[in-house]
Scaffold this motif. Structure first.
Motif, short mmCIF file in Angstrom:
data_model
loop_
_atom_site.label_atom_id
_atom_site.label_comp_id
_atom_site.label_asym_id
_atom_site.label_seq_id
_atom_site.Cartn_x
_atom_site.Cartn_y
_atom_site.Cartn_z
N SER A 116 0.83 -1.21 0.00
CA SER A 116 0.00 0.00 0.00
C SER A 116 0.87 1.25 0.00
O SER A 116 0.58 2.21 -0.72
CB SER A 116 -0.91 0.03 1.23
OG SER A 116 -1.63 -1.16 1.32
N THR A 160 -0.87 -1.34 -6.22
CA THR A 160 -2.00 -2.17 -6.62
C THR A 160 -2.81 -1.63 -7.79
O THR A 160 -3.75 -2.27 -8.22
CB THR A 160 -2.96 -2.37 -5.42
OG1 THR A 160 -3.30 -1.07 -4.93
CG2 THR A 160 -2.31 -3.19 -4.35
N ARG A 161 -2.48 -0.45 -8.29
CA ARG A 161 -3.35 0.15 -9.32
C ARG A 161 -2.85 -0.04 -10.74
O ARG A 161 -3.63 -0.21 -11.67
CB ARG A 161 -3.54 1.65 -9.04
CG ARG A 161 -3.94 1.92 -7.59
CD ARG A 161 -5.02 2.97 -7.47
NE ARG A 161 -5.62 2.93 -6.13
CZ ARG A 161 -6.61 2.12 -5.79
NH1 ARG A 161 -7.10 1.26 -6.66
NH2 ARG A 161 -7.11 2.16 -4.58
N ALA A 176 0.66 -4.15 -10.07
CA ALA A 176 -0.35 -5.03 -9.48
C ALA A 176 0.06 -6.49 -9.61
O ALA A 176 -0.07 -7.27 -8.66
CB ALA A 176 -1.70 -4.80 -10.15
N GLN A 209 -7.07 -5.49 -5.61
CA GLN A 209 -8.10 -4.49 -5.33
C GLN A 209 -9.08 -4.35 -6.48
O GLN A 209 -10.22 -3.99 -6.28
CB GLN A 209 -7.43 -3.13 -5.09
CG GLN A 209 -6.27 -3.16 -4.14
CD GLN A 209 -6.69 -2.97 -2.71
OE1 GLN A 209 -7.63 -2.25 -2.42
NE2 GLN A 209 -6.00 -3.64 -1.80
N GLN A 210 -8.61 -4.61 -7.71
CA GLN A 210 -9.45 -4.35 -8.86
C GLN A 210 -9.78 -5.63 -9.61
O GLN A 210 -8.91 -6.49 -9.78
CB GLN A 210 -8.76 -3.35 -9.78
CG GLN A 210 -8.75 -1.97 -9.14
CD GLN A 210 -7.72 -1.06 -9.77
OE1 GLN A 210 -6.61 -1.50 -10.06
NE2 GLN A 210 -8.09 0.17 -9.99
N ARG A 220 -7.89 -10.07 -10.86
CA ARG A 220 -8.19 -11.29 -10.10
C ARG A 220 -7.62 -12.54 -10.77
O ARG A 220 -7.69 -12.69 -11.98
CB ARG A 220 -9.71 -11.47 -9.97
CG ARG A 220 -10.30 -10.54 -8.93
CD ARG A 220 -11.80 -10.69 -8.86
NE ARG A 220 -12.37 -9.64 -8.03
CZ ARG A 220 -13.67 -9.40 -7.95
NH1 ARG A 220 -14.53 -10.11 -8.66
NH2 ARG A 220 -14.12 -8.44 -7.18
#
Lengths: 285, 314
Positions: free
Chosen positions: A137, A142-143, A148, A227-228, A232
């Motif tokens: 973080s 993570t974006r 990611a 997160q998005q 996944r």
């Protein structure tokens, strides 16, 4: 003087062997039953789902069509494939390098380093995920696209288990080969890369399979860090899809079948190496 | 997990100093160069986070807040009175006590039976192994469906036998054993292969000698097979225990909407940690739970290695 040994009690051994086959077969049927049920359910239409007939009366591929067109299944599959492949390549390179160094070099602190690496096997992942999460973080990984994927992968890029496995294999390599290459003036990395590595191909194959499987199945950390939706992996996507799809068992079983079949095909193909890998780790372990 | 080969660093005293000092220095330099990146990795990804967790457990640490007050051992004191933690700990112990012995016994039993048969041995071995390579999430769903109280085939079979239908995963009493059965089903193939390897390593000569001495099959098993299989059994028990103590994926996916099962009956320590840290963001408290889990794993592993490992002189 002729001594003839008494003939072995044939009938009893035959009976025992037959009994062994019987027990083994019942065990295999019990083991495989859930797979059969999964496949058969995935071919049932929604109307048929809750009648308890074993075989679908009117087999349909509609569940598969829906999974492939109306969910992100293919994207999850691609993410898992990417993550597991990159991680496996990294583990193969670094773990064989460390295993080779620990097996074939003498240097101060060698045993301490080996014990320290092995001791990390006892640290539970649960203990590490909070610090990892805080670090990821803080770095804001993570974006974006490479970040990611890196965030999902980094914990597995080098594995202690693999170091242990590769060290076992390199220990059994004769030193003469390496010495001969040294006398020929080959530099150390070249000896590792061109002489030692090709000789441990079976070990690399079994390590590759274990690492790939482990990352294909990885759940706790990806569930936390992703997160998005577009990042996944298959286990995370399908787990959340189960929550979202409620009780659409036909879809869930089709997704399960699609997730299981490629793995089983790979396993059928590499069965020998996998088993050899377990043999070599289990025996000296 | 102990290794049999030479673990001592430095130079073996037996070898004459054939190499010149400069060559040996070059070797040492090369070794450290090769190890540099991996050692940094283990330091940054494993050791430092472990220390961070120890430190976090002394704070009331919440990622969503500005202030992270130091609370000393307060988290550990809370733990002692936390009923849910107690339940998670009891469940985890139950999983381990059911799962490990059952999978070792079944794995060894099937491996011994496979030793008795010639034809199709490879096929049987492969079929038992199939669940091990199946994605855990998918396996958990199939399990839910197979054991479904109204629509599952297991209850259909029970009906054929005129036995009452069982609630399985929906009842507090049966949910944990049903979950443990899933984990055993998944691990069984690995155990079978492991024990097949261990059995194959026992020299035939011993059995021949036993036969000449007129020992029965059971005696040979007790006096030869079990002692010589000891390292394999230790490996299986120790790695199995470490895995069961961290049980998470199967438990979550058997009950994704109701995590922890009916009345928390399937809740494990790992799942509780996940809920504390990422459900309620109580990361300091969650870290205290991870420290306790780590100590439990450490203690049990050391005890098992101490008491299970026997030295047999052949």
């Amino acid at each position: 003087m002729t001594v003839t040994a008494a003939p072995p009690p044939r009938r009893r051994t035959d009976l025992r062997t037959a009994l062994a086959y019987l027990i083994l077969t019942v065990g295999v049927i019990l083991t495989l039953f859930p797979f059969a049920w999964m496949l058969l359910t995935s071919l049932k239409s929604f109307q048929e789902l809750f009648n308890l007939a074993f075989l679908p009366a009117d087999p349909t591929l509609d569940n598969y069509r829906q999974v492939l067109t109306e969910t992100r299944f293919l994207q999850w599959f691609g993410n898992s494939l990417l993550v597991a492949t990159v991680t496996t390549l990294s583990v193969l390179f670094f773990d064989s390098l460390v295993g080779y160094t620990l097996a074939k070099f003498d240097f101060p602190g060698k045993s301490l380093i080996f014990i320290l690496i092995l001791s990390t096997l006892m640290i539970p992942t649960e203990m590490l995920v909070v610090p990892w999460f805080v670090g990821v973080s803080d770095l804001g990984l993570t974006r974006s696209v490479p970040g990611a994927y890196f965030a999902i992968m980094f914990p597995g890029l080098i594995s202690a288990f693999g170091v242990f496995l590769m060290r076992q294999f390199f220990e059994s390599l004769p030193d003469d080969l390496l010495e001969a290459a040294r006398i020929d003036g080959m530099h150390e990395f070249g000896i590792f890369w061109r002489v030692a590595l090709p000789l441990v191909r079976p070990a690399l194959a079994s390590l590759a399979i274990f690492t790939f499987l482990g990352n294909w199945n990885a759940f706790l950390w990806p569930l936390i860090v992703i997160q998005q939706p577009q990042f996944r992996t298959l286990p995370v996507g399908t787990a959340l899809f189960n929550g979202e799809a409620g009780t659409q068992w036909g879809l869930i079983m089709a997704a399960s079948s699609l997730a299981v079949i490629p793995v089983l095909l790979v396993f059928a193909f590499f069965q020998r190496q996998i088993i050899e890998g377990i043999v070599l780790t289990g025996m000296k372990g | 997990m102990a290794t049999t080969s030479k673990l001592r660093g430095g130079r073996p005293a037996a070898r004459a100093p054939a190499r010149t000092g400069s060559l040996r220095r070059h070797q040492i330099r090369t070794a450290y160069t090769f190890l540099l990146v991996p050692l940094l990795f283990f330091l940054v990804v494993r050791f430092i986070p472990t220390l961070m967790s120890l430190r976090l457990s002394l704070f009331d640490w919440n990622i969503l807040r500005e202030q992270q007050p130091f609370v000393g051992l307060e988290n550990y004191r809370t733990l002692l009175e936390d009923g849910r933690f107690g339940q998670a700990l009891r469940n985890t112990a139950l999983y381990t006590l059911i799962g490990v012995p059952v999978q070792v016994a079944l794995g060894l039993g099937i491996a011994l039976l496979l030793g008795r048969v010639r034809a199709l041995r490879g096929l049987y071995r492969a079929l038992y192994f199939a669940p091990y390579v199946t994605p855990i999430v998918a396996a958990a769903w199939v399990w839910q469906w197979v054991f479904s109280p109204q629509f599952g085939p297991v209850n259909t079979f029970l009906g054929w036998l005129h036995l009452p239908a069982q609630p399985f995963l929906t009842s507090p009493g049966q949910a944990l054993p049903t979950t443990a059965a899933l984990v055993v089903w998944q691990n069984l193939g690995f155990q079978v292969v492991l024990f097949l390897a261990g059995l194959a390593a026992i020299p035939r000569v011993y059995y021949e000698a036993a036969e000449i001495d007129g020992a029965s099959g059971a005696q040979a098993f007790r006096k030869i097979t079990l002692p010589l299989l000891n390292p394999t059994i230790v490996f299986s028990v120790v790695t199995g225990t470490i895995a069961y103590l961290q049980l998470f994926t199967q438990v979550v996916n058997l009950n994704f909407t109701d995590q922890g099962g009916p009345l928390g009956s399937t809740m494990t320590v790992a799942l509780y940690i996940y809920q504390l840290a990422f459900g309620r963001y109580q990361m300091g408290y969650a870290s205290a739970v991870t420290v306790v889990l780590f100590l439990i794993i450490l203690l049990i592993t050391l005890l098992q290695l101490r008491f299970l490992t026997r030295r047999y002189d052949a």
